[in-house]
Structure formats: C-alpha cells, structure tokens
Design an enzyme around this catalytic site. Sequence first.
Site, mmCIF file in Angstrom:
data_model
loop_
_atom_site.group_PDB
_atom_site.id
_atom_site.type_symbol
_atom_site.label_atom_id
_atom_site.label_comp_id
_atom_site.label_asym_id
_atom_site.label_seq_id
_atom_site.Cartn_x
_atom_site.Cartn_y
_atom_site.Cartn_z
ATOM 1 N N LYS A 258 0.810 -1.227 0.000
ATOM 2 C CA LYS A 258 0.000 0.000 0.000
ATOM 3 C C LYS A 258 0.836 1.267 0.000
ATOM 4 C CE LYS A 258 -3.995 -1.875 -0.291
ATOM 5 N NZ LYS A 258 -4.853 -1.654 -1.452
HETATM 6 N N1 PMP Z 1 -3.526 -8.021 1.288
HETATM 7 C C1 PMP Z 1 -3.631 -7.105 2.252
HETATM 8 C C2 PMP Z 1 -3.094 -7.419 3.596
HETATM 9 C C3 PMP Z 1 -4.265 -5.885 2.001
HETATM 10 O O1 PMP Z 1 -4.378 -4.966 2.968
HETATM 11 C C4 PMP Z 1 -4.795 -5.650 0.718
HETATM 12 C C5 PMP Z 1 -5.481 -4.353 0.429
HETATM 13 N N2 PMP Z 1 -6.810 -4.243 0.826
HETATM 14 C C6 PMP Z 1 -4.683 -6.651 -0.263
HETATM 15 C C7 PMP Z 1 -4.029 -7.817 0.063
HETATM 16 C C8 PMP Z 1 -5.267 -6.513 -1.632
HETATM 17 O O2 PMP Z 1 -4.628 -5.572 -2.436
HETATM 18 P P1 PMP Z 1 -5.475 -4.687 -3.403
HETATM 19 O O3 PMP Z 1 -6.290 -3.751 -2.571
HETATM 20 O O4 PMP Z 1 -4.463 -3.974 -4.241
HETATM 21 O O5 PMP Z 1 -6.361 -5.571 -4.210
#
Ligand code: PMP
Length: 331
Positions: free
Chosen positions: A48
């Site tokens: 993130k």
């Molecule tokens: N794994 C974790 C621990 C996350 O916090 C997130 C984000 N919500 C994701 C995977 C998924 O990533 P994305 O939001 O880019 O689909």
Amino acid sequence: MIRNKGITNSILELVGETPLIKLHKITKDLPGNYYAKFEAFNPGNSAKDRIALHIIKDAEKKGILKNGATIVETTSGNTGFSLAMISIVRGYKCILAVSDKSSIDKINLLTTMGAEVHVCPANVAPEDPRSYYEVAKTIHKKTKNSVYINQYFNELNIEAHYRTTGPEIWEQTEGKVTHLVAASGTGGTISGTGKYLKEQNSTIKVLGVDAFGSVLKKYHETKELDLNEVSPYKIEGLGKNLIPTATDFDVIDIYEKVSDKDAALEARAIVKKEGMFPGYTSGAVMQATKQYAAQNIFTKDSFVVLIFPDHGSRYLNKIYSDQWMQKNNFM
Ligand code: PMP
C-alpha cells in the site's frame, strides 16, 4: 552489493523495488518454479505504500493537497499505515475509518503513527452510515481542506502498480514470468500489475485470489453483484462486499476462493518452511496457488510470481497466536 547506495534523504524514497524471492520447500510438490514478491520490504511494510505515495504525489502536483491539509481514508489498516507515514513526512493530518475486523495490532500501529482512527463495524452494508466507507465520506465532507483518497474507486490505485510493481516483476524475472497470483481487495495490485505484464506478453495468466464470503469471483464470472455470496470472514484486505472500480476484471483470467482456515495455515507454513514472515493474505495467495496447481494450471516450465502483500507482525494477535487459531478451530 549495497541495495541503497549512499544516503537516503527520506523514508519515502524507499517505497517500491521490493525483492522477488524464490520459494523452495513450500512449493516443492508443485510443478514449475515459484517466486514471492515480498511487499513487506516497503518502508510501511506493505504494497500500500506504492498507492499511497502515488495518490498523494498526484494530489500535490494538481495543487489539491496543500500544506496542513487532512488526508481521509477507508482502510483495513495497511493503506492507513502508509498514509500516516507519508503524512508525518509531508506535514499532513491523517484521519482513518477502519473496520473492526482489522487486527488490534494494525489499529494500534495507526494511532502510534499519529493518525486519528475511527473504528467502524465490518458486517454492515457499504451504504450503511456506520460503514467505514460512509464514515470516511462524512469526515471528508465535514473537514475543511481535506482530501479523500478513496482507494476502492480511484484509478490511480491501478496506475501505481502499473507503473511500479508490474515493471519490477518483468525486470526481475527477465521477462520469464508465466503466471501472476495476487490477492484482490481494491483490485489495484492485481489489475495494475497484471495489465502491465500482459502488455509485455499476452500469454501471461493473471490468477486472482478471493475469499469465501466475498462477491468478486462470482461477479467476474457473471458480471452480476450477488449479495447472497456475502458472509462474514476473517481474512483482512481480501475480497469485498461491493464491486470496486479499482478492479479491472478484464485483466484477471480466473479467481479462486480460499477459506480463513486454509489461508491461516498456509501463512504459518510459509514461516516454518521459508523463514519469511508474511501476513494473512500471503497465506491466502499461497493456498490459492495450491488450488490452482490442483487444477493442473501449472507445468514444469511455469514461472509463477506470487505477491505477498504485507508483513506478519501485523497479525501477532491473530493467525500467529496459537490461542486465536485454537479459538477459531483452525488447529
Ligand atoms: N492483502 C492485504 C493485507 C491488504 O491490505 C490488501 C489491500 N486491501 C490486499 C491484500 C489486496 O490488495 P489490493 O487492494 O491492491 O487488491
């Protein structure tokens, strides 16, 4: 070789360029070779950092984000940590609406990083005024000089991964990657990375990971939002009870759903077998990879890249607690 030569001017310069690490024991019974893009190596310990920095830089460039402004966001925790970190460096205030499903470790981290945190119930509809989406929107409306990051519906989320994660994997694998396995929450990671990789080589397969209790897999297959799919589950950051526009469903070839128990056990197995300490969704990605392998999707020539989104330290009181595992009948 020293990875970061010379002096680094700010923690933010270390976002991205995470390592791609070969997996050995955990994938030994699967055909092909497997590599983890370990996003915990970002300074905020998750993927993130990439989107938070990209969206903030864009808002600064457009003059939307000015000195002393407030950043508001809806987050399961990781985006919040990244935003709080960047806010400290850049001098912004940070207010976060977090779901009560997020681990206590994550919530404590956010307050430690100086953010104002509003904990909201996870199991309400997105349009419910108590949901973390609506709480964030209300805070944004009420707070003068505030910017709402809106990661679920912000195309810059996809763009951040299209510009960084995708090219990094292409370069690190010297173009040999054949499959990408990635968790789908907002969808930014899988969509941006997958889009870039498919543009380099259209035969690359993009394999999504969803959770039992989420609507994404069914939506991908039918283009219909089926709320009967929705039920509570424990994995944070994976799956959704709405359709985020930050997911480009056309980039994704197929989805697998994983259970809370399997994902937790796989995360713990990664620790024991590879010496890496990843988060809950990394276990989900590993479990989905095994489910895909059981469908004979991979061959001995496959070069499979798994994205491990964050670090295990955020789940010490959850999947890495034997007590928590026992309480949930996962052990
Ligand atoms: N794994 C974790 C621990 C996350 O916090 C997130 C984000 N919500 C994701 C995977 C998924 O990533 P994305 O939001 O880019 O689909």
